[in-house]
Write a protein that holds these residues in place. Structure first.
Motif, PDB file in Angstrom:
ATOM      1  N   VAL A 101      26.836  29.296 -20.715  1.00 17.22           N
ATOM      2  CA  VAL A 101      26.053  30.430 -20.203  1.00 17.22           C
ATOM      3  C   VAL A 101      24.763  29.930 -19.561  1.00 17.22           C
ATOM      4  N   ALA A 102      24.115  28.980 -20.218  1.00 22.52           N
ATOM      5  CA  ALA A 102      22.872  28.429 -19.670  1.00 22.52           C
ATOM      6  C   ALA A 102      23.130  27.657 -18.379  1.00 22.52           C
ATOM      7  N   MET A 103      24.283  27.005 -18.277  1.00 27.85           N
ATOM      8  CA  MET A 103      24.608  26.268 -17.053  1.00 27.85           C
ATOM      9  C   MET A 103      24.818  27.214 -15.881  1.00 27.85           C
ATOM     10  N   VAL A 104      25.421  28.359 -16.137  1.00 26.25           N
ATOM     11  CA  VAL A 104      25.584  29.362 -15.074  1.00 26.25           C
ATOM     12  C   VAL A 104      24.209  29.776 -14.566  1.00 26.25           C
ATOM     13  N   ALA A 105      23.289  30.021 -15.492  1.00 25.54           N
ATOM     14  CA  ALA A 105      21.923  30.399 -15.090  1.00 25.54           C
ATOM     15  C   ALA A 105      21.263  29.270 -14.306  1.00 25.54           C
ATOM     16  N   LEU A 106      21.496  28.022 -14.727  1.00 23.13           N
ATOM     17  CA  LEU A 106      20.892  26.882 -14.038  1.00 23.13           C
ATOM     18  C   LEU A 106      21.387  26.788 -12.594  1.00 23.13           C
ATOM     19  N   VAL A 107      22.688  26.939 -12.390  1.00 20.92           N
ATOM     20  CA  VAL A 107      23.244  26.858 -11.039  1.00 20.92           C
ATOM     21  C   VAL A 107      22.698  28.001 -10.182  1.00 20.92           C
ATOM     22  N   THR A 108      22.555  29.165 -10.775  1.00 20.77           N
ATOM     23  CA  THR A 108      22.018  30.321 -10.055  1.00 20.77           C
ATOM     24  C   THR A 108      20.543  30.109  -9.710  1.00 20.77           C
ATOM     25  N   PHE A 109      19.835  29.459 -10.597  1.00 21.44           N
ATOM     26  CA  PHE A 109      18.381  29.274 -10.517  1.00 21.44           C
ATOM     27  C   PHE A 109      17.967  28.263  -9.442  1.00 21.44           C
ATOM     28  N   ARG A 110      18.813  27.268  -9.155  1.00 22.36           N
ATOM     29  CA  ARG A 110      18.415  26.155  -8.281  1.00 22.36           C
ATOM     30  C   ARG A 110      19.283  26.068  -7.026  1.00 22.36           C
ATOM     31  N   ASP A 111      18.714  26.460  -5.897  1.00 19.21           N
ATOM     32  CA  ASP A 111      19.443  26.435  -4.629  1.00 19.21           C
ATOM     33  C   ASP A 111      19.914  25.024  -4.264  1.00 19.21           C
ATOM     34  N   ASP A 112      19.038  24.034  -4.426  1.00 19.51           N
ATOM     35  CA  ASP A 112      19.403  22.663  -4.062  1.00 19.51           C
ATOM     36  C   ASP A 112      20.544  22.141  -4.929  1.00 19.51           C
ATOM     37  N   LEU A 113      20.567  22.547  -6.189  1.00 16.10           N
ATOM     38  CA  LEU A 113      21.653  22.143  -7.079  1.00 16.10           C
ATOM     39  C   LEU A 113      22.971  22.755  -6.607  1.00 16.10           C
ATOM     40  N   ARG A 114      22.945  24.030  -6.239  1.00 21.76           N
ATOM     41  CA  ARG A 114      24.154  24.680  -5.736  1.00 21.76           C
ATOM     42  C   ARG A 114      24.692  23.955  -4.501  1.00 21.76           C
ATOM     43  N   ARG A 115      23.781  23.610  -3.598  1.00 22.95           N
ATOM     44  CA  ARG A 115      24.207  22.884  -2.393  1.00 22.95           C
ATOM     45  C   ARG A 115      24.820  21.526  -2.759  1.00 22.95           C
ATOM     46  N   ARG A 116      24.216  20.854  -3.706  1.00 23.58           N
ATOM     47  CA  ARG A 116      24.718  19.548  -4.139  1.00 23.58           C
ATOM     48  C   ARG A 116      26.113  19.687  -4.767  1.00 23.58           C
ATOM     49  N   LEU A 117      26.288  20.703  -5.586  1.00 23.25           N
ATOM     50  CA  LEU A 117      27.586  20.913  -6.220  1.00 23.25           C
ATOM     51  C   LEU A 117      28.674  21.235  -5.202  1.00 23.25           C
ATOM     52  N   ARG A 118      28.311  21.927  -4.144  1.00 21.71           N
ATOM     53  CA  ARG A 118      29.291  22.291  -3.107  1.00 21.71           C
ATOM     54  C   ARG A 118      29.924  21.053  -2.469  1.00 21.71           C
ATOM     55  N   GLU A 119      29.242  19.905  -2.525  1.00 23.29           N
ATOM     56  CA  GLU A 119      29.785  18.679  -1.945  1.00 23.29           C
ATOM     57  C   GLU A 119      31.063  18.237  -2.668  1.00 23.29           C
ATOM     58  N   THR A 120      31.148  18.524  -3.963  1.00 20.70           N
ATOM     59  CA  THR A 120      32.318  18.108  -4.735  1.00 20.70           C
ATOM     60  C   THR A 120      33.067  19.281  -5.348  1.00 20.70           C
ATOM     61  N   TRP A 121      32.432  20.463  -5.385  1.00 22.09           N
ATOM     62  CA  TRP A 121      33.052  21.631  -6.017  1.00 22.09           C
ATOM     63  C   TRP A 121      32.947  22.787  -5.030  1.00 22.09           C
ATOM     64  N   PRO A 122      33.994  23.013  -4.234  1.00 19.04           N
ATOM     65  CA  PRO A 122      33.862  23.902  -3.078  1.00 19.04           C
ATOM     66  C   PRO A 122      33.646  25.381  -3.362  1.00 19.04           C
ATOM     67  N   ALA A 123      34.071  25.879  -4.515  1.00 16.59           N
ATOM     68  CA  ALA A 123      33.950  27.328  -4.735  1.00 16.59           C
ATOM     69  C   ALA A 123      33.630  27.631  -6.186  1.00 16.59           C
TER      70      ALA A 123
END
Length: 198
Positions: A101-123
């Motif tokens: 649950v906290a990780m979902v909030a973290l991904v939502t909270f940080r735009d740069d992290l979301r962009r970084r994750l998109r490099e290896t996790w497309p959706a």
């Protein structure tokens, strides 16, 4: 820490520290200084192993997603045993009883992290997506075994994970397992064979 002291897997040490901070203080508690302090390592250690803090966070999340493989395997092994509702409820409680649950909030909270994750996790959000795949695979196995009817596992699995996330989000303590069981039963009831309604 004295020089020359061999660190156990530094990455895992830093990831464990990040998880503790995230669970206890939420996304805003995660800074590179807080992580290295919590891990008991020098401030520069994190940046020697990762390009920047968002690179560290992305690898932390993907590492925790990889750890779900064992849980997914255990759930598949449970197919055909016990009750479908109990198996699903325990798996969902285990996923959301972790740092998910906290990780979902973290991904939502940080735009740069979301962009970084998109490099290896497309959706999707990695933790939730992986949990939905785990539930889908289990439901398909139970369907093959004849313990559930002709359900569309691709639709039912995200429904269970999404509702599970709502049950666990924004709570001081996790819901009781009976609450999770009732939620699971209400979702899968139309497809349960009578002897597997437990």
């Amino acid at each position: 820490m004295p020089t020359g002291v061999h660190l156990r897997d530094v990455r895992e040490q830093l990831f464990d520290a990040a998880e503790r901070l995230l669970v206890e203080g939420g996304p805003s508690a995660l800074t590179s200084r807080a992580v290295t302090t919590e891990a008991g390592v020098a401030k520069g250690v994190l940046h020697r192993h990762f390009d920047d803090f968002d690179a560290f966070l992305a690898e932390f999340i993907l590492d925790r997603v990889d750890q779900m493989d064992a849980r997914a395997e255990a759930l598949l092994r449970a197919a055909g045993t016990g009750s479908v509702v109990d198996n699903l409820a325990e798996a969902i409680a285990a996923v959301f009883g972790s740092a998910a649950v906290a990780m979902v909030a973290l991904v939502t909270f940080r735009d740069d992290l979301r962009r970084r994750l998109r490099e290896t996790w497309p959706a999707g959000v990695p933790v939730l997506t992986e949990a939905a795949i785990m539930i889908k695979d289990y439901l398909e196995r139970e369907r093959e075994l004849g313990r559930v009817g002709d359900l569309d596992a691709d639709s039912v699995a995200p429904m269970l994970i999404g509702t599970g996330h709502l049950l666990f989000a924004d709570r001081e303590s996790p819901p009781q397992i009976d609450v999770v069981r009732r939620m699971v039963a209400s979702v899968v009831a139309p497809w349960l064979r009578p002897h597997n309604s437990g």
